[in-house]
Design a protein around this motif. Structure first.
Motif, mmCIF file in Angstrom:
data_model
loop_
_atom_site.group_PDB
_atom_site.id
_atom_site.type_symbol
_atom_site.label_atom_id
_atom_site.label_comp_id
_atom_site.label_asym_id
_atom_site.label_seq_id
_atom_site.Cartn_x
_atom_site.Cartn_y
_atom_site.Cartn_z
ATOM 1 N N PHE A 1 4.419 11.035 4.610
ATOM 2 C CA PHE A 1 5.204 11.984 5.410
ATOM 3 C C PHE A 1 6.679 11.583 5.445
ATOM 4 C CE2 PHE A 1 1.585 13.744 8.320
ATOM 5 C CZ PHE A 1 0.945 14.222 7.194
ATOM 6 N N ARG A 2 6.953 10.277 5.551
ATOM 7 C CA ARG A 2 8.354 9.824 5.567
ATOM 8 C C ARG A 2 9.028 10.091 4.217
ATOM 9 N NH1 ARG A 2 6.081 5.423 8.601
ATOM 10 N NH2 ARG A 2 5.918 4.197 6.670
ATOM 11 N N ILE A 3 8.305 9.798 3.132
ATOM 12 C CA ILE A 3 8.869 10.045 1.803
ATOM 13 C C ILE A 3 9.125 11.534 1.604
ATOM 14 C CG2 ILE A 3 8.344 9.942 -0.663
ATOM 15 C CD1 ILE A 3 6.767 7.353 -0.075
ATOM 16 N N TYR A 4 8.200 12.373 2.046
ATOM 17 C CA TYR A 4 8.363 13.823 1.948
ATOM 18 C C TYR A 4 9.631 14.264 2.687
ATOM 19 C CZ TYR A 4 7.079 18.796 2.141
ATOM 20 O OH TYR A 4 7.063 20.171 2.026
ATOM 21 N N ALA A 5 9.836 13.702 3.880
ATOM 22 C CA ALA A 5 11.008 14.085 4.673
ATOM 23 C C ALA A 5 12.307 13.724 3.964
ATOM 24 C CB ALA A 5 10.955 13.417 6.044
ATOM 25 N N ARG A 6 12.291 12.624 3.205
ATOM 26 C CA ARG A 6 13.518 12.186 2.513
ATOM 27 C C ARG A 6 13.750 12.921 1.205
ATOM 28 N NH1 ARG A 6 11.564 6.947 3.955
ATOM 29 N NH2 ARG A 6 10.861 6.628 1.803
ATOM 30 N N THR A 7 12.676 13.279 0.490
ATOM 31 C CA THR A 7 12.841 13.769 -0.875
ATOM 32 C C THR A 7 12.541 15.251 -1.056
ATOM 33 O OG1 THR A 7 10.571 13.109 -1.407
ATOM 34 C CG2 THR A 7 12.313 11.502 -1.848
ATOM 35 N N ILE A 8 11.526 15.775 -0.382
ATOM 36 C CA ILE A 8 11.103 17.161 -0.597
ATOM 37 C C ILE A 8 11.703 18.103 0.441
ATOM 38 C CG2 ILE A 8 9.127 18.705 -0.807
ATOM 39 C CD1 ILE A 8 9.359 16.638 -3.044
ATOM 40 N N GLU B 1 -1.137 16.179 -4.163
ATOM 41 C CA GLU B 1 -2.194 15.412 -3.525
ATOM 42 C C GLU B 1 -1.704 13.981 -3.353
ATOM 43 O OE1 GLU B 1 -6.814 13.848 -4.113
ATOM 44 O OE2 GLU B 1 -5.932 15.204 -5.606
ATOM 45 N N ILE B 2 -1.899 13.427 -2.160
ATOM 46 C CA ILE B 2 -1.482 12.048 -1.874
ATOM 47 C C ILE B 2 -2.580 11.110 -2.349
ATOM 48 C CG2 ILE B 2 -0.783 10.429 -0.091
ATOM 49 C CD1 ILE B 2 -0.135 12.891 1.677
ATOM 50 N N LEU B 3 -2.231 10.174 -3.207
ATOM 51 C CA LEU B 3 -3.188 9.209 -3.741
ATOM 52 C C LEU B 3 -2.768 7.806 -3.329
ATOM 53 C CD1 LEU B 3 -3.507 10.675 -7.355
ATOM 54 C CD2 LEU B 3 -4.997 11.106 -5.385
ATOM 55 N N ALA B 4 -3.722 7.006 -2.854
ATOM 56 C CA ALA B 4 -3.428 5.634 -2.426
ATOM 57 C C ALA B 4 -3.376 4.711 -3.634
ATOM 58 C CB ALA B 4 -4.484 5.158 -1.439
ATOM 59 N N ARG B 5 -2.387 3.851 -3.653
ATOM 60 C CA ARG B 5 -2.257 2.834 -4.685
ATOM 61 C C ARG B 5 -1.905 1.504 -4.020
ATOM 62 N NH1 ARG B 5 -4.463 6.306 -6.922
ATOM 63 N NH2 ARG B 5 -3.927 7.351 -8.885
ATOM 64 N N ILE C 1 0.881 -1.172 0.000
ATOM 65 C CA ILE C 1 0.000 0.000 0.000
ATOM 66 C C ILE C 1 0.917 1.219 0.000
ATOM 67 C CG2 ILE C 1 -1.840 1.225 1.188
ATOM 68 C CD1 ILE C 1 -2.633 -1.516 0.082
ATOM 69 N N ARG C 2 0.866 1.974 -1.092
ATOM 70 C CA ARG C 2 1.863 3.030 -1.276
ATOM 71 C C ARG C 2 1.212 4.358 -1.659
ATOM 72 N NH1 ARG C 2 6.487 -0.292 -4.745
ATOM 73 N NH2 ARG C 2 6.596 -2.076 -3.303
ATOM 74 N N PRO C 3 1.819 5.460 -1.225
ATOM 75 C CA PRO C 3 1.319 6.767 -1.659
ATOM 76 C C PRO C 3 1.939 7.166 -2.998
ATOM 77 C CG PRO C 3 3.061 7.073 -0.044
ATOM 78 C CD PRO C 3 2.879 5.579 -0.199
ATOM 79 N N GLU D 1 -9.756 3.363 8.135
ATOM 80 C CA GLU D 1 -8.840 4.113 8.995
ATOM 81 C C GLU D 1 -7.410 3.605 8.853
ATOM 82 O OE1 GLU D 1 -10.143 5.219 13.001
ATOM 83 O OE2 GLU D 1 -12.069 4.273 12.534
ATOM 84 N N LYS D 2 -7.247 2.301 8.710
ATOM 85 C CA LYS D 2 -5.894 1.759 8.537
ATOM 86 C C LYS D 2 -5.306 2.213 7.203
ATOM 87 C CE LYS D 2 -3.168 -2.426 9.098
ATOM 88 N NZ LYS D 2 -3.179 -3.845 9.523
ATOM 89 N N MET D 3 -6.125 2.290 6.164
ATOM 90 C CA MET D 3 -5.644 2.779 4.875
ATOM 91 C C MET D 3 -5.134 4.214 5.011
ATOM 92 S SD MET D 3 -5.110 2.497 1.587
ATOM 93 C CE MET D 3 -6.042 1.123 0.890
ATOM 94 N N THR D 4 -5.926 5.080 5.647
ATOM 95 C CA THR D 4 -5.512 6.475 5.813
ATOM 96 C C THR D 4 -4.202 6.574 6.570
ATOM 97 O OG1 THR D 4 -7.817 7.206 5.792
ATOM 98 C CG2 THR D 4 -6.202 8.717 6.727
ATOM 99 N N ARG D 5 -4.072 5.854 7.651
ATOM 100 C CA ARG D 5 -2.861 5.948 8.466
ATOM 101 C C ARG D 5 -1.647 5.377 7.742
ATOM 102 N NH1 ARG D 5 -7.025 6.624 10.635
ATOM 103 N NH2 ARG D 5 -7.533 7.453 12.671
ATOM 104 N N THR D 6 -1.850 4.276 7.025
ATOM 105 C CA THR D 6 -0.731 3.688 6.280
ATOM 106 C C THR D 6 -0.204 4.659 5.229
ATOM 107 O OG1 THR D 6 -1.623 1.456 6.601
ATOM 108 C CG2 THR D 6 -0.052 1.758 4.803
ATOM 109 N N VAL D 7 -1.108 5.241 4.458
ATOM 110 C CA VAL D 7 -0.714 6.178 3.406
ATOM 111 C C VAL D 7 -0.124 7.449 4.009
ATOM 112 C CG1 VAL D 7 -1.605 7.625 1.537
ATOM 113 C CG2 VAL D 7 -2.356 5.257 1.733
ATOM 114 N N MET D 8 -0.722 7.950 5.082
ATOM 115 C CA MET D 8 -0.245 9.189 5.704
ATOM 116 C C MET D 8 1.185 9.036 6.223
ATOM 117 S SD MET D 8 -1.903 11.266 8.950
ATOM 118 C CE MET D 8 -1.849 9.793 10.016
#
Length: 600
Positions: free
Chosen positions: A418-425, A378-382, A359-361, A407-414
């Protein structure tokens, strides 16, 4: 059922004893109905008969009944209860893995030598045992009075029969939904389960949902909503054949178990069509527009399952397939086509996918069309399948019908985004925003804002760069409800709130003024109309103009052509997203995102 003990040659019941037996049987049956006991026993003995040959023995012949009789004749070592009168012997047994409470009250007969027992077996209750003992005591007292004066106690016999009738009536009241007079959810399930066990013939399990019922309540009030529900309930009784079990499962959902002939697929499809037509005819008389629209799903016994849970699950999957195809239609379960709407199956696969990290953003750029500058994503779930194929939210819609999975989907994607944003953006120093889609279930959770706070703290993300996206359907409700409070709390911490897919939901315009909103996202449907004709352009212009006057920023979705960009500029809509700029970016593509796009 009353089962006497085996006949004995020396024991013969006269007419008076037979009349007493009938009264005692009515009394025992009334006690069973009033206490929901699973076994009851009345034993009356006299000096002439003795315990071995009772005057009257009323008992069924099951293992619990036999244990109850042995319990009555066993020596009492338990003492008495604390109610005061009469003494009650209590005990417990286990029969075939089920625990039962036994209670037996001694009966005093017309003479000193006349004795008896009034006893009940109750499947072990979690509470209320003392009340049942008190009720049993009342019936024991009535039994003594009946025995004492049975020769001329016609009035008492009438009272007992009336008590039995009243207990049966109260039992039936407990099974009925008070608004629609259909079976309530618990009664419907119980009767369907028993019917499926007892009936080998083919049946159809039907689940019906009223389209946009929340909107109808919102527009016309709850009193009208109740009338609407009762009208549909009457239509269901008319539409389905005799022998059908019809119930209200909750809210605006109804269930039906109905007999169908063999090789019944065409018959069932016709029956569902007639059901929809019957509802539309009945609701047309209520004088309101767009009533009588229902979505229906059905499964078949035994083809699609042989027990309640499986049939319900498959009918529910067919129902959501009907909704996905445009609502106001009916669908019969098809395993290969409706599997993606099956919540249980998808739930198991979803949990496994989360564990594997599948499950990836993905990140879709949002752009300022005046200068081409990328403003955020915009964060999209895939959902990545083992084959590498990506599933989009429409392919796993069943996830969003279950609060825990949603709720688990939202938290997993969120957390992942956020972690990917911290590493790349974050290392670029650019203040790019992230827009997170949340569900009704997320906002109904009072702890949701604190869970977002935890994700922010874990990754160093900035609250002021977060946008929470919600749909109009999520906002259907009253201000100051839990959804409203959650949005307020998120805004208080620094996040912005965007109303997504504006114009396609069923919220009233009053939500725009009353709810905590910062931005409006106009659906692709209206964007496509920009180049279609003057009327479509007028609608778009009215929407954007209203939003600007209310102080909201506007984002146009689904931009695919340079002509649309030119139209957005003309109407003063600065912000947009769509495939014209970029497809949603995976994690490994995000590091090379374009800070600025070349626009015509």
């Amino acid at each position: 059922m009353t089962v006497p003990l085996p006949p004995d040659g020396t024991f013969e019941t006269d007419a008076a004893t037979k009349a007493l037996e009938l009264r005692m049987a009515a009394l025992r049956d009334a006690a069973l109905a009033a206490t929901s006991a699973c076994a009851g026993l009345i034993l009356l003995t006299t000096a002439e008969n003795g315990p071995g040959h009772p005057l009257i023995a009323l008992s069924a012949d099951g293992p619990v009944d036999r244990a109850l009789r042995d319990f009555c004749f066993a020596k009492d070592e338990t003492g008495t209860d604390q109610t005061g009168a009469p003494p009650c012997k209590t005990g417990q047994i286990t029969v075939e893995g089920v625990d039962y409470h036994l209670m037996a009250l001694p009966l005093a007969g017309p003479t000193a030598a006349a004795r008896g027992w009034f006893a009940l077996a109750i499947e072990a209750p979690s509470n209320g045992l003392q009340q049942i003992i008190e009720t049993c005591s009342h019936f024991a007292r009535v039994a003594e009075l009946t025995w004492d004066t049975h020769d001329g106690m016609e009035n008492l016999a009438y009272e007992v029969v009336t008590l039995s009738s009243r207990a049966a009536r109260l039992q039936r009241i407990a099974e009925i939904d008070p608004l629609t007079q259909l079976e309530n959810s618990a009664s419907f399930e119980d009767k369907v389960r028993r019917h499926l066990e007892d009936t080998p013939s083919e049946m159809a399990f039907v689940v019906l949902d009223i389209d946009h019922f929340k909107l109808i309540n919102d527009l016309y009030g709850h009193q009208f909503g109740d009338i609407y529900l009762k009208t549909i309930a009457r239509s269901l009784r008319t539409a389905f054949p005799e022998g059908s079990i019809i119930g209200r499962l909750g809210g605006d959902e109804f269930g039906v178990l109905t007999p169908v002939p063999a090789a019944s697929r065409p018959y069932l499809e016709g029956l569902l069509t007639r059901c929809r037509s019957s509802i539309q005819r009945a609701t047309a008389l209520q004088g309101k527009p767009d009533l009588g629209k229902v979505s229906i799903g059905a499964s078949q016994f035994p083809d699609h399952g042989t027990d309640y849970a499986v049939l319900y699950e498959h009918a529910d999957a067919a129902l959501y397939a009907a909704k996905a195809s445009g609502r106001s239609v009916s669908a019969v379960f098809e395993p290969h086509h409706h599997a993606r709407y099956n919540g249980t199956e998808f739930g198991n696969r979803f949990h496994a996918a989360v564990e594997r990290g599948d499950i990836r953003p993905y990140f879709q750029p949002q752009v300022d069309v005046t200068d081409g500058k990328c403003l955020g994503f915009e964060i999209l779930a895939r959902w990545r399948r083992k084959s590498g194929h990506l599933l989009e939210p429409g392919d796993f819609a069943a996830i969003f019908r279950d609060h825990a999975l949603a709720e688990k989907m939202t938290r997993t994607v969120m957390h992942s985004a956020f972690r990917i944003y911290a590493r790349t953006i974050a290392p670029t120093g650019l203040p790019l925003r992230l827009a997170l889609n949340v569900t009704f279930f997320d906002l109904m959770n009072p702890e949701f804002a604190f869970e977002v706070q935890q994700a922010v703290a874990d990754t160093g993300f900035d609250w002021s760069l977060l946008t929470i996206e919600v749909t109009e359907q999520t906002m259907l409700g009253e201000p100051n409800g839990q959804v409203f409070r959650s949005l307020n709390e998120l805004r208080r911490r620094g996040a912005r709130v965007a109303l997504d897919d504006f114009g396609t939901g069923y919220g009233g315009l009053r939500h725009l003024a009353a709810w905590p909103i910062d931005a409006i996202k106009i659906d692709k449907y209206f964007v496509d109309g920009l180049t279609s004709g003057p009327r479509d352009r007028a609608v778009f212009e009215a929407l954007t103009g209203m939003c600007h006057r209310l102080g909201y920023s506007v984002v146009a979705e689904g931009i695919e052509t340079s002509q649309q960009i030119a139209a957005l500029r003309k109407h003063g809509c600065r912000f947009a997203q769509g495939y014209y700029f970029d497809r949603p970016l995976a994690e490994d593509e995000l590091g090379s995102f374009r800070p600025r796009y070349d626009l015509p």
